[in-house]
Write an enzyme that holds these catalytic residues in place. Structure first.
Site, mmCIF file in Angstrom:
data_model
loop_
_atom_site.group_PDB
_atom_site.id
_atom_site.type_symbol
_atom_site.label_atom_id
_atom_site.label_comp_id
_atom_site.label_asym_id
_atom_site.label_seq_id
_atom_site.Cartn_x
_atom_site.Cartn_y
_atom_site.Cartn_z
ATOM 1 N N LYS A 263 49.671 43.938 53.407
ATOM 2 C CA LYS A 263 49.433 43.219 54.661
ATOM 3 C C LYS A 263 50.452 42.075 54.718
ATOM 4 C CE LYS A 263 45.858 40.974 57.427
ATOM 5 N NZ LYS A 263 46.660 39.802 57.824
ATOM 6 N N ARG A 795 27.865 25.636 20.890
ATOM 7 C CA ARG A 795 27.197 24.730 19.957
ATOM 8 C C ARG A 795 28.221 23.852 19.253
ATOM 9 N NH1 ARG A 795 21.910 26.147 18.234
ATOM 10 N NH2 ARG A 795 21.053 27.932 19.372
#
Length: 853
Positions: A263, A795
């Site tokens: 396009k 952690r």
């Protein structure tokens, strides 16, 4: 089935490029191919992978999608698996001499089979009994097809379409699904697998040229009179014609009945060449001749009367178009290269071509275009829309146009035969206000949104689409609760009748691009983000090739590239104490991808996202419907709790893994079952949670589990949880339910508890089992997830769920030693300790029967 020796005996492999006949071991899927074959007569070769060869039938009239049509299929010699992508010409004089096209290819399953292993056994039985029923997953052939041996015949079968949603009476496209070529193009191409038109430097067509159209009886064209057989004669030149327009759609798709083109970001225009005069006309009928005179002059080399459809663009030295440069071309013609991309032809020397199929028109177009750096043929790919959109997105393009390959040209009409699909991006945005509704809209009209820059809220536009009635009502209620008389944007937008709100709500918005003025183009509301603080919302600036600047470990020193993922905010701190960044997480998964992917492939993912690192809990996201790039694989599954359909992400490649990491997925949480056997897990989980128990008690419990498993002759695979606990996984054959896996885990856990009642617990309530190792057998349930092998955990210490040798559970054992810094080096030294995991799968029912005796 016949032997490959018969195939080999019929061929001289010194003269034919066909592959030699060798039996191959079947893989994880069953393949098929249908080849169109122009030999002594035109026919189709239908080939199914059965027991390492392609069992083959010749179908004179080819397959049909109409269940009422029965085709004769003559069984011929088996072909080797390598024949599955053979396309080309078999020399004359050789067996089957002629042209071969890969007309369709894909995978299939035997009807009634739930797994590939079942399918392999069932298809052999069906073949022996002369009644084959399969489900096709090809580019053209889809759904149920049946092959039935005729009574009393050995080689004569009937091929027919089963009655299902794919049954219809439409004709199939007759181009190759591999290369997009016709049989004639394959025949004429003597040099490569890709056909080229007869341009300068390309080979001229060979053979009889008596029907080739000529330009004033001088220059030969590479299309024939047959190409114009369905074109209409027209006495006058169609100056009044205007372009066909495309219909907007919001999702790319794969379909072999469609082609996909770029396009272009420019001006749509028709080129009219009539009597040697060139006219460049806008989609609204205005002349571009003066504005783009140099482009008009380029077309003077064409002496035919023609009408072309295309797009005017201005490109930089890297081939990227700039619409602003195009608008200012008269004032600044030196800023870029002016070009015209041609994607269609409507008229040629008295012939109206609009009734021809799209591929016919493009074939003619490619043949007549001159060699030029200014006038360019707009190429396409067939069937692979998602791939096309991804390529355009990587180049920073606007999107793609999907066109039905057999469609005619609709002059001056917007048609659903042409679809425009735009590339979209996503960004978090702060809501600073809203407008009154208009028309039939209730609650509010648009949201006024922005982002923070140096502590100031910068206005970036309005978003008024993406809502439904439920979201409108819910969001409006939230907005009214934070209404204020003060505008919090640094510069107050000049918009009347705005309700200002406190900048507390964060919206996820998708859009196509940022404008030069700092606004979003084509914004669409996606959802509210409850995990994000408004003050933390900044404008994200993607970086394609990220290089970590902080060298905390071997991983962050590595330069990694992603062809599909725009890496954002790689320097964002995820672990404040250690200083590890989001870029470190992405680099870790880039290095460890081959090891991680083995344990998550084809498994639904529950995304635990920590976009701000470990400073908060983050959030879980399961439904990815409409939230992923088109190239990311998802699979809709129905929730057992509420019956709603959820589109889970499926991670089968490194690019998707990096995409997840870029979303802030420190941790990777797959299901314990795969797509294709979703109700049948292929491993059992023992989750040992210490809950303030000592490390020694945790090790003692793990060794007790191993002791019990050893007595049952079962190998338990050990890994750290990445938190404080340990995981023991047992691979099982995916033939049994989650209920059975949970039952097995319960029985083993109860045995461990009876042996170690002072240090273990089966109590679910944490406060009732403090100081004891919890034996959590309930993790074995459909939809429950556990961090996979080699997954990082959000952690302290950036720990990892690391596969272990049992001998490593000694007095020096420390879970913190297995982390983002140490794992890449560990894998180089020890390799994958779980490499044989799936090869050790047990027959669960047999073990359970043994336990209950």
């Amino acid at each position: 089935m016949m032997k490959l020796s018969e195939y080999n005996k019929k061929r001289d492999f010194k003269k034919t490029a066909e592959p030699k006949g060798k039996v191959k071991k079947s893989g994880e899927v069953l393949h098929f191919v249908v080849q169109k074959h122009e030999a002594s007569h035109l026919h189709f070769d239908w080939r199914l992978e059965i027991d390492g060869v392609l069992v083959s039938w010749a179908v004179p009239k080819g397959p049909s999608a109409d269940p009422s049509v029965k085709r004769l299929a003559m069984q011929v010699e088996d072909h080797p698996m390598d024949y599955i992508d053979f396309e080309g010409t078999i020399p004359k004089g050789q067996y089957g001499g002629g042209t071969v096209m890969v007309w369709d290819t894909g995978n299939y399953m035997a009807e009634g089979a739930d797994t590939v292993s079942q399918s392999k056994k069932l298809i052999q039985k069906m073949h022996d009994e002369g009644n084959i029923k399969i489900i096709m997953q090809g580019k053209k052939l889809k759904g149920s097809y049946h092959l039935v041996r005729m009574s009393g015949k050995k080689e004569e079968w009937l091929l027919m379409k089963g009655k299902d949603d794919f049954a219809n009476k439409k004709n199939f496209d007759q181009h190759s699904v591999l290369t997009g070529r016709t049989l004639k193009e394959i025949e004429e191409d003597k040099s490569s697998d890709t056909w080229e038109s007869n341009k300068k430097g390309a080979k001229a067509n060979s053979g009889d040229k008596s029907h080739i159209l000529t330009e004033n009886n001088e220059a030969e064209l590479s299309f024939t009179a047959e190409d114009l057989a369905d074109a209409k004669r027209r006495k006058t030149f169609p100056k009044e014609w205007k372009p066909q327009l495309a219909t907007l759609t919001d999702e790319a798709f794969d379909d072999s009945d469609w082609i996909f083109e770029n396009k272009y970001d420019g001006y749509r225009a028709l080129i009219q060449i009539n009597g040697g005069k060139v006219n460049l006309v806008s989609r609204n009928g205005l002349s571009f001749n003066k504005k783009y005179k140099s482009l008009v002059d380029s077309f003077l080399v064409i002496k035919d009367d023609i009408m072309l459809d295309g797009e005017i663009v201005v490109e930089d030295s890297k081939g990227k178009s700039h619409f602003q440069w195009l608008q200012d071309y008269e004032e600044s013609p030196g800023r870029g290269k002016l070009k015209y991309y041609v994607f269609d032809i409507l008229y040629f020397n008295g012939y109206d071509l609009t009734a021809l199929s799209l591929l016919q028109r493009k074939h003619i177009l490619k043949a007549i275009l001159p060699e030029s750096t200014t006038i360019l043929y707009s190429d396409h790919i067939i069937g692979k829309g998602r791939q096309a959109l991804n390529k355009i997105a990587k180049r920073g393009g606007e999107g793609i146009i999907a066109k039905k390959l057999d469609s005619s040209y609709h002059v001056n009409k917007r048609s659903k035969d042409w679809l425009k699909i735009k590339v979209t991006k996503e960004q978090e945005m702060v809501i600073g206000g809203y407008t009154e509704p208009k028309g039939t809209r209730n609650r509010f009209g648009s949201l006024l949104i922005g982002y923070y820059d140096n502590g100031k809220l910068i206005y970036s536009g309005k978003v008024g689409t993406g809502f439904n009635e439920a979201s409108l009502e819910k969001l409006h209620s939230s907005l009214m609760n934070i209404e204020t008389t003060t505008c919090h944007f640094a510069e107050k937008p000049k918009i009347p009748n705005v309700h200002w709100v406190k900048p507390e709500l964060v919206a996820q918005v998708k859009f196509t691009e940022w404008t030069a003025g700092g606004s979003m183009r084509h914004p669409v509301f996606v959802a509210l983000r409850t995990d994000k603080k408004a003050k933390e919302v900044l404008r994200e600036k993607p970086l394609k090739n990220t290089k970590n600047t902080e060298q905390h470990n071997d991983v962050s020193k590595k330069d990694f590239k992603s062809d599909k993922v725009d890496i954002t905010n790689p320097d964002k701190i995820f672990w404040p104490k250690e200083g590890y960044t989001k870029g470190d997480v992405i680099a870790y998964y880039d290095v460890m991808a081959d090891y991680v992917l083995k344990y998550i492939k084809d498994r639904p993912q529950s995304l635990r996202r920590n976009p701000d690192g470990i400073k908060n809990q983050g959030f879980f996201q399961k439904d990815m419907s409409g939230k992923t790039p088109k190239w990311v694989k998802t699979r809709k599954l129905t929730s057992s709790s509420d019956g709603e359909s959820v589109a889970y992400l499926i991670c089968n490649d490194k690019e998707t893994l990096l995409y997840m990491a870029n979303l802030g997925c420190i941790e990777i949480n797959p299901w314990s079952s795969r797509i294709g056997s979703i109700n049948n897990p292929d491993y059992i989980i023992f989750d040992l949670d210490p809950n303030k128990a000592s490390l020694q008690d945790l090790i003692t419990t793990a060794k007790k589990v191993k002791e019990i498993l050893d007595k049952l002759n079962i190998k338990g695979y050990l890994k750290t949880s990445g938190g404080k606990g340990l995981h023991i996984f047992i691979p099982v054959k995916p033939n049994y339910t989650y209920r059975l896996t949970r039952e097995f885990s319960r029985l083993i856990s109860e045995t461990v508890y009876k042996a170690l009642p002072d240090i273990t617990s089966l109590e679910r309530m944490p406060k009732k089992r403090i100081g004891k190792v919890y034996l959590d057998f309930l993790q074995n349930g459909k939809g429950k997830t556990m961090a996979c092998a080699y997954s990082l955990r959000p952690r302290e210490g950036a720990t990892c769920s690391a596969p272990l040798q049992w001998s490593e559970l000694d007095h020096d054992f420390d879970i913190k030693n297995y982390n983002i810094k140490t794992m890449p080096q560990r894998i180089r030294e020890k390799g994958d300790l779980w490499n044989d995991f799936f090869n050790d799968a047990i027959d669960l029912k047999a073990v359970l029967d043994k336990l209950k005796k």
